[in-house]
Design a protein around this motif. Structure first.
Motif, short mmCIF file in Angstrom:
data_model
loop_
_atom_site.label_atom_id
_atom_site.label_comp_id
_atom_site.label_asym_id
_atom_site.label_seq_id
_atom_site.Cartn_x
_atom_site.Cartn_y
_atom_site.Cartn_z
N TYR A 53 45.31 -18.93 -8.08
CA TYR A 53 44.40 -19.75 -7.21
C TYR A 53 43.88 -18.89 -6.25
O TYR A 53 42.82 -18.75 -6.16
N TYR A 54 44.57 -17.91 -5.61
CA TYR A 54 44.08 -17.37 -4.52
C TYR A 54 43.51 -15.90 -5.03
O TYR A 54 42.62 -15.30 -4.20
N VAL A 99 41.92 -6.12 -1.54
CA VAL A 99 43.34 -5.94 -1.38
C VAL A 99 44.16 -7.35 -1.79
O VAL A 99 45.08 -7.47 -2.49
N GLY A 100 43.52 -8.54 -1.38
CA GLY A 100 44.04 -9.79 -1.83
C GLY A 100 44.10 -9.85 -3.15
O GLY A 100 45.00 -10.51 -3.71
N LEU A 101 43.05 -9.63 -3.97
CA LEU A 101 42.95 -10.03 -5.15
C LEU A 101 43.83 -8.89 -6.11
O LEU A 101 44.54 -9.41 -6.96
N ALA A 102 43.98 -7.77 -5.87
CA ALA A 102 44.84 -6.85 -6.48
C ALA A 102 46.16 -7.37 -6.05
O ALA A 102 47.23 -7.30 -7.22
N GLY A 103 46.47 -7.58 -4.70
CA GLY A 103 48.02 -8.22 -4.67
C GLY A 103 48.42 -9.27 -5.16
O GLY A 103 49.56 -9.51 -5.72
N CYS A 104 47.60 -10.19 -5.51
CA CYS A 104 47.70 -11.53 -6.23
C CYS A 104 48.12 -11.39 -7.79
O CYS A 104 48.95 -11.55 -8.26
N VAL A 105 47.29 -10.32 -8.25
CA VAL A 105 47.49 -10.09 -9.76
C VAL A 105 48.97 -9.34 -9.81
O VAL A 105 49.71 -9.68 -11.00
N VAL A 106 49.26 -8.33 -9.04
CA VAL A 106 50.27 -7.51 -9.17
C VAL A 106 51.59 -8.61 -8.92
O VAL A 106 52.61 -8.42 -9.74
N LEU A 107 51.66 -9.49 -7.97
CA LEU A 107 52.70 -10.19 -7.62
C LEU A 107 52.74 -11.17 -8.71
O LEU A 107 54.03 -11.52 -9.24
N ALA A 108 51.78 -11.73 -9.19
CA ALA A 108 51.86 -12.70 -10.29
C ALA A 108 52.59 -12.27 -11.64
O ALA A 108 53.55 -12.74 -12.11
N PHE A 109 52.22 -11.04 -12.05
CA PHE A 109 52.93 -10.49 -13.53
C PHE A 109 54.20 -9.83 -13.07
O PHE A 109 54.70 -8.97 -14.10
N THR A 110 54.80 -9.70 -11.88
CA THR A 110 56.07 -9.09 -11.77
C THR A 110 57.23 -10.28 -11.26
O THR A 110 57.99 -10.08 -11.10
N GLY A 130 39.08 -26.72 -1.47
CA GLY A 130 39.30 -25.65 -1.49
C GLY A 130 38.64 -24.51 -2.26
O GLY A 130 37.65 -24.43 -2.49
N THR A 131 39.64 -23.64 -2.91
CA THR A 131 39.25 -22.73 -3.92
C THR A 131 38.42 -23.18 -5.17
O THR A 131 37.62 -22.60 -5.82
N TYR A 132 38.82 -24.52 -5.65
CA TYR A 132 38.08 -25.23 -6.59
C TYR A 132 36.54 -25.17 -6.09
O TYR A 132 35.57 -25.03 -7.06
N VAL A 133 36.45 -25.38 -5.06
CA VAL A 133 34.84 -25.49 -4.36
C VAL A 133 34.20 -24.05 -4.48
O VAL A 133 33.17 -23.70 -4.73
#
Length: 406
Positions: A348-349, A368-379, A72-75
C-alpha cells in the motif's frame, strides 16, 4: 444511497486516532517476533522501520493535502498512477488491515485470558471486534472520544511499566551482548515486522473526508502522531531488552507483562488490552472508510457505499468489516496476522510513495520510501511473502475480470 461524509474531526482528533492505531498491538505483540528474527538487533530494525514510516508519512501528508477525501492511497494511486494502481492499493489496504484488526483482537485475548485455549481466546477476540464495530456504527465523534481516553490510559500504563523496570527490575546492558545478534536479513525482517506497528497514520489519511480543514490538519497530525509513537516504542523496546534479553523476549507471548514486577502485571495486562482495543477501534474505522470509497467507485459492492441517515457513517461497510474480522480470528494466529498485514501494508505504501513521486516536488523522500517498502516486504518470513503475493494476484485477477465484464 451514496452520500458525502460530514467533516466533524479536528487536528487533535486526527492525532489521537493515529495514536490509537499505532500504540496498541505493536508495543505489546510485535517486539517478540522481531526479537526472534534479529535478537538485540531489533533496535536497528526499529530505527529502519521508523525511517521508512517517516518517508511514507511525508508522502501521505503531501498527497492528503492535495486529495482530502476518504480512501487514502486508494484515491492517491487512482489520481496519480491510474485506476488499477489505486484499486490495488485499496485492495491491499482493506485485506491487509483486516488482518491487522484480527491481530489486535487476538492481542486483547492473549493479555486478558492467557490461560484459555485457542477456542476461548478466539471467542473473546470476536466479541471485542463486534463490540467496537457497534461503537463505530453510532458515529465517528463518539469513536474519537473513546480513542482519546484509551490512548491516554495506554500511555500512562506504558510509562509506568518502563519506570517500574528501571526502578524495581533488574535491567542489565550485558543482556544486549552480542550486539546486534543478527545478520542483515534478520534485522530487515525485524524492521518489516515492526513496521506493522507504525502503520496507524494511514488511518488519518483515510479520514480525509471527515476532517475539518484537511489541507492543514492532516499534514500536521501525521508527523505528530508518528513522532510520539517512535519515542514510546524506543523506550519500551530498550526496557524489555535490558530486562528480559533477546532470547526471553522472543519466547514471550506477553513480554511487557513478564518484564514488570509481578504486582504490576495485572495493570499491564489491562493496559495492553485497552491499547489493542484502541488500535482495533481506529482500524475498523479506517478499513470501513476505504471500503466505502472503493464501493462508491464501483470496485466493491455498491451497498457498502451507503451512509446512515442519522449517524452519518458508512454503516454497511462497518458491519461487513466487523463480521469478516470476527470470523478471521478463528482461523489465524497473532504472528501470521502480523506478517501478512505487514506485506499488504508495505505494498500500500509503495504505491503511496510512487504516487508522491509524480508530484515532482521533493522526490528524494518518496524514492527512499518506495525502496524501503519493497525491501522490507520481500525480507519478511517466506509464508508472509507467499500469502501476500497470492493476495495481490487475487485482487489483480478480480480487477481484470471486472474490467472485461464492463
Amino acid at each position: 444511497m451514496t452520500e458525502r461524509l460530514e467533516r466533524r474531526l479536528g487536528t487533535g482528533d486526527a492525532v489521537v486516532i493515529g495514536l490509537g492505531s499505532m500504540i496498541g498491538a505493536g508495543v505489546f505483540a510485535a517486539f517478540a517476533p522481531a526479537a526472534r528474527a534479529a535478537g538485540a538487533g531489533l533496535l536497528i530494525g526499529l530505527a529502519i522501520a521508523a525511517v521508512v514510516a517517516y518517508c511514507n508519512a511525508t508522502s501521505s501528508a503531501r498527497l492528503a493535502a492535495r486529495y482530502p477525501s476518504s480512501g487514502g492511497t486508494y484515491v492517491y494511486g487512482r489520481e496519480r498512477l491510474g485506476d488499477f494502481w489505486g484499486y490495488l492499493a485499496g485492495w491491499g489496504f482493506v485485506v491487509g488491515k483486516t488482518a491487522s484488526c484480527a491481530a489486535m483482537a487476538l492481542t486483547v485475548a492473549a493479555y486478558t485470558a492467557p490461560g484459555l485455549g485457542r477456542a476461548g481466546q478466539s471467542a473473546i477476540a470476536a466479541a471485542a471486534v463486534l463490540t467496537l464495530t457497534a461503537l463505530n456504527y453510532f458515529g465517528v465523534q463518539r469513536s474519537a472520544l473513546a480513542t482519546r481516553v484509551i490512548v491516554a490510559v495506554s500511555l500512562l500504563v506504558l510509562a509506568g511499566a518502563v519506570v517500574a523496570i528501571g526502578v524495581a527490575g533488574d535491567p542489565s546492558a550485558s543482556r544486549l551482548s552480542p550486539f546486534p545478534g543478527s545478520g542483515v536479513l534478520g534485522i530487515l525482517q525485524a524492521a518489516g515486522l515492526l513496521f506493522f506497528a507504525f502503520a496507524g497514520y494511514a488511518r488519518i489519511a483515510t479520514l480525509g473526508e471527515e476532517v475539518r480543514d484537511p489541507e492543514h490538519a492532516i499534514p500536521r497530525a501525521i508527523p505528530i502522531a508518528l513522532g510520539i509513537t517512535l519515542v514510546v516504542y524506543a523506550a519500551v523496546a530498550i526496557a524489555l531488552l535490558l530486562q528480559l534479553g533477546p532470547t526471553a523476549l522472543g519466547a514471550a507471548a506477553d513480554p511487557v507483562a513478564q518484564a514488570v514486577p509481578s504486582g504490576l502485571s495485572p495493570v499491564v495486562r489491562a493496559g495492553a488490552a485497552l491499547a489493542a482495543l484502541g488500535s482495533l477501534l481506529a482500524l475498523v474505522l479506517g478499513v470501513s472508510r476505504t471500503a466505502f470509497a472503493m464501493a462508491r467507485d464501483g470496485h466493491l459492492p455498491r451497498t457498502l457505499a451507503a451512509v446512515h441517515p442519522r449517524h452519518g457513517v458508512p454503516h454497511h461497510a462497518e458491519i461487513a468489516v466487523g463480521v469478516v474480522v470476527a470470523l478471521l480470528v478463528a482461523f489465524t494466529d497473532l504472528r501470521g496476522a502480523i506478517g501478512f498485514s505487514s506485506f499488504a501494508v508495505l505494498t500500500y505504501y509503495a504505491i503511496a510513495n510512487a504516487s508522491a513521486w509524480t508530484l515532482r516536488a521533493g522526490r528524494a523522500i518518496p524514492a527512499v520510501g518506495l525502496a524501503g517498502c519493497v525491501v522490507l516486504a520481500f525480507t519478511l518470513p517466506l509464508s508472509s511473502v507467499v500469502s501476500g503475493c497470492a493476495m495481490l494476484a487475487v485482487g489483480a485477477l478480480a480487477w481484470v475480470v471486472r474490467t472485461r465484464a464492463r
